[in-house]
Design a protein around this motif. Structure first.
Motif, PDB file in Angstrom:
ATOM      1  N   ASP A   1       0.811  -1.208   0.000  1.00 60.87           N
ATOM      2  CA  ASP A   1       0.000   0.000   0.000  1.00 60.87           C
ATOM      3  C   ASP A   1       0.847   1.262   0.000  1.00 60.87           C
ATOM      4  O   ASP A   1       0.376   2.336   0.370  1.00 60.87           O
TER       5      ASP A   1
ATOM      6  N   SER B   1      -4.388   2.096   5.459  1.00 61.32           N
ATOM      7  CA  SER B   1      -5.239   1.342   4.543  1.00 61.32           C
ATOM      8  C   SER B   1      -4.468   0.140   4.023  1.00 61.32           C
ATOM      9  O   SER B   1      -3.310   0.251   3.640  1.00 61.32           O
ATOM     10  N   CYS B   2      -5.092  -1.023   4.032  1.00 55.28           N
ATOM     11  CA  CYS B   2      -4.395  -2.210   3.562  1.00 55.28           C
ATOM     12  C   CYS B   2      -5.137  -2.828   2.384  1.00 55.28           C
ATOM     13  O   CYS B   2      -5.075  -4.038   2.157  1.00 55.28           O
ATOM     14  N   ALA B   3      -5.854  -2.001   1.619  1.00 54.81           N
ATOM     15  CA  ALA B   3      -6.743  -2.536   0.580  1.00 54.81           C
ATOM     16  C   ALA B   3      -5.980  -3.283  -0.508  1.00 54.81           C
ATOM     17  O   ALA B   3      -6.395  -4.355  -0.952  1.00 54.81           O
ATOM     18  N   ASN B   4      -4.852  -2.738  -0.949  1.00 54.13           N
ATOM     19  CA  ASN B   4      -4.141  -3.396  -2.047  1.00 54.13           C
ATOM     20  C   ASN B   4      -3.464  -4.681  -1.554  1.00 54.13           C
ATOM     21  O   ASN B   4      -3.436  -5.684  -2.262  1.00 54.13           O
TER      22      ASN B   4
ATOM     23  N   ALA C   1      -4.612  -6.561   0.828  1.00 55.32           N
ATOM     24  CA  ALA C   1      -5.699  -7.542   0.933  1.00 55.32           C
ATOM     25  C   ALA C   1      -6.110  -8.062  -0.444  1.00 55.32           C
ATOM     26  O   ALA C   1      -6.404  -9.242  -0.617  1.00 55.32           O
ATOM     27  N   ARG C   2      -6.115  -7.179  -1.432  1.00 54.07           N
ATOM     28  CA  ARG C   2      -6.506  -7.605  -2.772  1.00 54.07           C
ATOM     29  C   ARG C   2      -5.555  -8.666  -3.302  1.00 54.07           C
ATOM     30  O   ARG C   2      -5.973  -9.704  -3.838  1.00 54.07           O
TER      31      ARG C   2
ATOM     32  N   LEU D   1     -12.343  -7.845   3.197  1.00 57.48           N
ATOM     33  CA  LEU D   1     -11.950  -7.741   1.791  1.00 57.48           C
ATOM     34  C   LEU D   1     -11.695  -9.127   1.209  1.00 57.48           C
ATOM     35  O   LEU D   1     -11.935  -9.359   0.027  1.00 57.48           O
TER      36      LEU D   1
ATOM     37  N   TYR E   1      -4.386   1.779 -10.114  1.00 54.32           N
ATOM     38  CA  TYR E   1      -4.991   1.610  -8.783  1.00 54.32           C
ATOM     39  C   TYR E   1      -5.375   2.986  -8.292  1.00 54.32           C
ATOM     40  O   TYR E   1      -4.526   3.870  -8.192  1.00 54.32           O
TER      41      TYR E   1
ATOM     42  N   HIS F   1     -12.196   1.707  -3.782  1.00 47.59           N
ATOM     43  CA  HIS F   1     -10.925   1.469  -4.478  1.00 47.59           C
ATOM     44  C   HIS F   1     -11.209   0.718  -5.773  1.00 47.59           C
ATOM     45  O   HIS F   1     -12.002  -0.226  -5.784  1.00 47.59           O
TER      46      HIS F   1
ATOM     47  N   TRP G   1      -9.253  -1.109  -9.157  1.00 48.56           N
ATOM     48  CA  TRP G   1      -8.017  -1.574  -9.758  1.00 48.56           C
ATOM     49  C   TRP G   1      -8.264  -1.940 -11.220  1.00 48.56           C
ATOM     50  O   TRP G   1      -9.284  -2.550 -11.547  1.00 48.56           O
TER      51      TRP G   1
ATOM     52  N   GLU H   1     -10.982  -4.881 -10.571  1.00 50.28           N
ATOM     53  CA  GLU H   1     -11.444  -5.310  -9.258  1.00 50.28           C
ATOM     54  C   GLU H   1     -11.880  -4.045  -8.526  1.00 50.28           C
ATOM     55  O   GLU H   1     -11.366  -2.966  -8.800  1.00 50.28           O
TER      56      GLU H   1
ATOM     57  N   MET I   1     -14.294   0.680   0.913  1.00 49.43           N
ATOM     58  CA  MET I   1     -13.475   0.669   2.133  1.00 49.43           C
ATOM     59  C   MET I   1     -14.192   1.403   3.268  1.00 49.43           C
ATOM     60  O   MET I   1     -14.059   1.034   4.425  1.00 49.43           O
TER      61      MET I   1
ATOM     62  N   PRO J   1     -15.696  -2.025   4.944  1.00 46.61           N
ATOM     63  CA  PRO J   1     -15.119  -2.729   3.802  1.00 46.61           C
ATOM     64  C   PRO J   1     -16.072  -3.787   3.234  1.00 46.61           C
ATOM     65  O   PRO J   1     -16.741  -4.500   3.972  1.00 46.61           O
ATOM     66  N   SER J   2     -16.127  -3.845   1.924  1.00 45.40           N
ATOM     67  CA  SER J   2     -16.859  -4.910   1.226  1.00 45.40           C
ATOM     68  C   SER J   2     -15.845  -5.980   0.852  1.00 45.40           C
ATOM     69  O   SER J   2     -14.653  -5.765   0.972  1.00 45.40           O
ATOM     70  N   PRO J   3     -16.296  -7.147   0.382  1.00 47.19           N
ATOM     71  CA  PRO J   3     -15.319  -8.060  -0.224  1.00 47.19           C
ATOM     72  C   PRO J   3     -14.699  -7.406  -1.462  1.00 47.19           C
ATOM     73  O   PRO J   3     -15.301  -6.518  -2.057  1.00 47.19           O
ATOM     74  N   ILE J   4     -13.502  -7.868  -1.836  1.00 45.43           N
ATOM     75  CA  ILE J   4     -12.921  -7.475  -3.117  1.00 45.43           C
ATOM     76  C   ILE J   4     -13.793  -8.107  -4.207  1.00 45.43           C
ATOM     77  O   ILE J   4     -14.020  -9.316  -4.196  1.00 45.43           O
TER      78      ILE J   4
END
Lengths: 631, 631
Positions: free
Chosen positions: A90, A128-131, A133-134, A182, B526, B595, B597, B608, B612, B616-619
């Motif tokens: 991230d 934020s750890c979204a990427n 997690a992705r 996520l 991203y 987010h 991607w 994707e 957030m 947060p939702s699932p990816i």
């Protein structure tokens, strides 16, 4: 070598690992492994790839050891892979992000090739750890067996974002929560918690007992020094670690030794030349392992009823024998009946009055025995009708009465209580129809039917019962239910031992029933409950509600499994678990509001339930479509 | 009789109903219906059961009219059932709750027996509507065709709870939101909005355009009086009603007449004796209907491209012809090419310099024509290579060139641009590879390939493009996708006309690409976006994101569908819709963080996305498992 022999403990908490801090270049890994195993550690948390590596087209991955230096079973039993800690998915730096993604995928692919059981992912570094997690979610889609353990510091953390306030401190549980949401609650994603010298509040720690924690990584810095110079842990650390052992979490020791106890006996692993085969050098972290083993061995043995974890679906079969031996339960019944007899018949009337007592659902006779013992104990005369619909139980009942010589006192009625035409009315009606949630096995409906045999001033034992619920984090139960891939399993209540569960707020009463029910009132119920979590808990995730009951048998004699008032040493009932289709995030200090309905139709009885706050869920089990009890 | 003939309008908004306030006892209903239809109303909102009825064992339901007094088609076309308004399912009074549940179920059963298309449920009365929602959800499970319209007042409301503060005012949208969440977004549950004299802010009203509103019930009290004594609506009410008409919402007029205009012409329906067959008495609410019809007829006719609502799955087939006729689009290309030619070739060089222009993806030739017209317009000499891989299009292209006499200027290359070996390099590269989301049809990858024919100082038209998204409420799209009953459809983006949608915040840019891409940089992207909703919107539900693009063709010549800057009268592109697997509730004033991607693999490109904040939702679409474009 496991930490110790603890009767009944088959869980992973017997094993203790050690983290390898320095990259074992060349073929160093086998030597490190041999040394650690001979020092009674069970496994290594070891880096797999040179931490100085950055992806370069055409280069071979600089791994710690080729797959041939250890046997396949050594790799899978004794090595947990440690993913390079420099990766930073991230970061604002796009090239670093792309390099990190490539390296993470390469290292996991290598670990899969080695058939490791698990890899530890470095802690998130940013708010934020979204990427991150992705990318992990991408990897999880293709992973068949290996587990990924996300390393999370067990304290509030300061993310390293360039643009953040210094005051922005993140509750590390929030990192974990975002990450797993996520990743869709992947059943292969776990937590490894870094235990440091400071600990957050116990309420905040308690949340982790409902989360899929696989390892507690104890930093040597977290240890204190005792009077003799040996490492030890604070009381709070001890309590936490014992809690983890009880939740099948294994320890890993990490860090440099701060306790250079007894240099002579210990030595230092430096080059490994200055020792002979007869006197192996002690591992520098052995004093820490000794202390952990001491804590483990000091724990109480598991009580017998804790030693098996029943599968959800065949609980009755496994516990059938257990129920019959629940002497505490029948002792409580005997006390209640004795008190009722004394209230019904004064000392003056003892010789002239015979009390009529009916046991509805007599089974193999435990309540008949309790009733007669109560009569003997109080010197009251008793006439017992034992009503039982199961013809096999009736056979046993006949033998029992003959054997005990109770023929003059007991009449056996081989009949469904709904069809029986009683020849006289009873003073006392005794039954044991309660389920884990009190009314969930139709006790209200059965007793409403049976009360036609009861005199207007008659006594029902139990007199009343109340169900209770409390919100819980129960990540494992959620994933077990999710594995069925349908809605029906999320709209079913489960009688289940609550092992890996965090209880978030004290239980509250839901439905109450009192007997006899003259004049007969409806058995439909509707209750709204509001739970407030302790302020210092922080945010949490609710997967559902744990349910219990408490029954008043007669006056001050009660029986129940509600945790705060439960009857000790009774094991006839496990709790019940009402799941939520979608776990609900509870922001810190937000109240939880839940509504429960008990619904009665022409042919069945069922529950419906829904969260209302912090946000409404769907109504669960509408019309009893997924879960009901037939009348 | 519909409100009027509006070219292209096939929606229900043409029809206007009237609410029957008094229970038509005896056989009064046919007379009321005849009178209303002859007064140009299309249907009645009528009570079905005597409002004085309370359930009593053994009594027959006192219905307004037996099913025989109207024909089946009259019942289904002209009557919307009105459920008794006394029912109060969230009362503290248990008996009232149970009576309400029984009555509601009886009335719906009766309406189903009559084959009515819809019933209107009375508005919730309490701050919590959980039990009301539970009973309605139970009913919905068993309902095959009939719709239920929950009546909701279109203003902040004071619930009638005994124990509430007077200051506790509920945003009525929250009632609806809780109700539909509890009912799992049932596709048979709709809203009927009561329009009163005061209106909340436009942002707050705007949320309803994404909700399944079926009827706007206009209270006569909401009308003003014009100079001639006739009823009319305030500007804000007019705007709202026009908005509803544009979203297929039908009007229902309700209340007592406050405008007793022209007594002579009108009369009053009182006994119905004092009129002959030749001079029917006007309905007392006719002046209101006249005004509504006037508003409806005053609306602009629907533009041609609005007149069909394409199905999601076969958009391309239906719009194929349309694309070819998009003159605005090619006019913009011609302007851009003209500017580029003038920049490339100064007036002095006109006679000596011939510009080399390549059209990659020439199709049937519209860009070839635009290029030659730009050359003619600017007096520049041009050599065109038209590269096209579809052999059928190449045939048309050959005919076109012969027909127009362009043989000397145009070379047709029947080849995939990826394989072609160009004999010379181009000054200008022209393409039309953009999708609704800009890069979603692989324009970046195609142009990265084609730029090998381009001179180092060459120009690409388009020069750059940017995608945009905005959060939307889109209840209908959500339910259409949910009908597929899988996750894959919730991880797919749809090119679709956004009809019943509430746009919650202005669009923001997502991904940008610039051409030529020297030196070639990655096409992975991203982007994190944060949306803040206007303060006066209140809470809302986000079902997903509407996506658009804007392209800079050359310098100040742009082309796009981003709502704030869109090129007028262009209809080659519909927006794109990125759904969320689970709609997300946005508390008032909470920011939305999402987010996105753009991922590139060896054989495919995909998006994707994940929410957030607020949670947060699932990816979505991990690894492009559900939705991708092949390379």
């Amino acid at each position: 070598m496991p930490l110790g022999q603890r009767a009944g403990d088959k869980s992973d908490s017997r094993y203790c690992g050690v983290e390898v801090l320095d990259f074992p270049a060349g073929d160093g890994l086998p030597a490190v492994l041999t040394h650690s195993l001979s020092s009674a550690f069970d496994f290594l948390l070891a880096p797999l790839v040179d931490p100085d590596y950055r992806p370069t087209p055409g280069t071979v991955l600089p791994v710690a050891a080729s797959d041939l230096v250890l046997s396949p079973s050594q790799w899978s039993s004794h090595i947990v892979g440690k993913i390079s800690e420099w990766i930073d998915l991230d970061s604002e730096d796009e090239q670093l992000r792309l390099d990190s993604e490539l390296t993470l995928k390469q290292e996991i692919a290598w670990a899969s090739h080695l058939s490791l059981q698990a890899c530890v992912l470095p802690p998130p570094r940013r708010s934020s750890c979204a990427n991150y997690a992705r990318v992990v979610n991408n990897i999880l889609q293709g992973l068949t067996n290996m587990q990924l353990w996300l390393r999370i510091p067990l304290e509030k953390s300061e993310p390293m974002d360039e643009d953040r306030d210094q005051s922005d401190i993140v509750d590390s549980w929030e990192w974990w929560n975002s990450f797993r949401l996520l990743c869709e609650h992947s059943s292969q994603l776990y937590v490894a918690l870094d235990i440091l010298s400071s600990l957050p509040s116990m309420n905040s720690l308690g949340r982790w007992f409902g989360e899929p924690v696989r390892a507690a990584i104890l930093q040597t810095d977290a240890f204190l020094t005792n009077a003799r110079g040996y490492p030890c842990l604070s009381k709070r650390h001890q309590t936490l670690l014992t809690g983890f052992f009880n939740h099948s979490v294994q320890a890993i020791i990490s860090g440099r030794s701060n306790h250079n106890v007894s240099q002579v006996a210990e030595g230092v692993l430096s080059g490994a030349e200055n020792h002979t085969a007869d006197t192996p050098i002690r591992h520098t972290l052995s004093p820490y392992l000794d202390y952990i083993a001491y804590l483990y061995q000091r724990m109480d043995p598991l009580p017998e009823q804790e030693r098996f974890e029943p599968l959800m679906d065949n609980l009755e079969a496994q516990t059938y024998e257990t129920f019959e031996k629940d002497t505490v339960k029948y002792a409580q019944y005997q006390r209640a009946i004795a008190k009722a007899l004394v209230d019904k018949v004064s000392d003056d009337e003892v010789s002239t009055t015979r009390t009529v007592l009916m046991v509805v659902g007599a089974g193999r006779g435990p309540l008949v025995r309790a009733s007669l013992q109560a009569a003997e104990e109080t010197g009251r005369k008793l006439k017992v009708y034992a009503v039982e619909k199961n013809p096999n139980a009736v056979i046993t009942l006949h033998s029992l009465i003959k054997l005990e010589g109770w023929e003059s006192m007991v009449t056996i009625i081989s009949s469904d209580m709904r069809c029986w035409d009683a020849p006289e009315k009873a003073d006392i009606l005794v039954s044991e129809l309660l389920g884990s949630f009190g009314d969930n096995e139709l006790s209200p409906e059965c007793l409403d039917g049976a009360q036609r045999f009861l005199k207007p001033d008659g006594i029902s034992i139990p007199y009343s019962y109340t169900s209770f619920i409390q919100p819980v984090t129960a990540s494992k139960l959620h994933n077990d239910i999710k594995a069925h891939k349908d809605i029906a399993h999320f709209e079913t209540a489960y009688v289940v031992k609550l092992h890996r569960v965090a209880r978030l707020a004290p239980p509250q009463p839901v439905f109450s029933f009192t007997h006899p029910n003259f004049p007969k009132a409806t058995n439909q119920r509707y209750t709204k409950l509001q739970f407030k979590l302790p302020q210092d808990t922080g945010s949490c995730l609710v997967h559902g509600f744990a349910g219990y009951f408490d029954a008043v048998l007669y006056k001050d004699v009660h029986l129940g499994i509600e945790p705060n008032t439960c009857t000790p040493n009774m094991f006839s009932w496990f709790p019940i678990f009402f799941p939520l289709r979608k776990p609900i995030y509870i922001p810190s200090e937000s109240p939880i509001e839940v509504h429960f309905w008990r619904c009665c139709g022409a042919t069945k009885v069922w529950y419906e339930w829904a969260m209302m706050a912090p946000s409404p869920s769907p109504i669960h089990n509408s019309n009893g479509r997924s879960y009901w009890v037939g009348l």
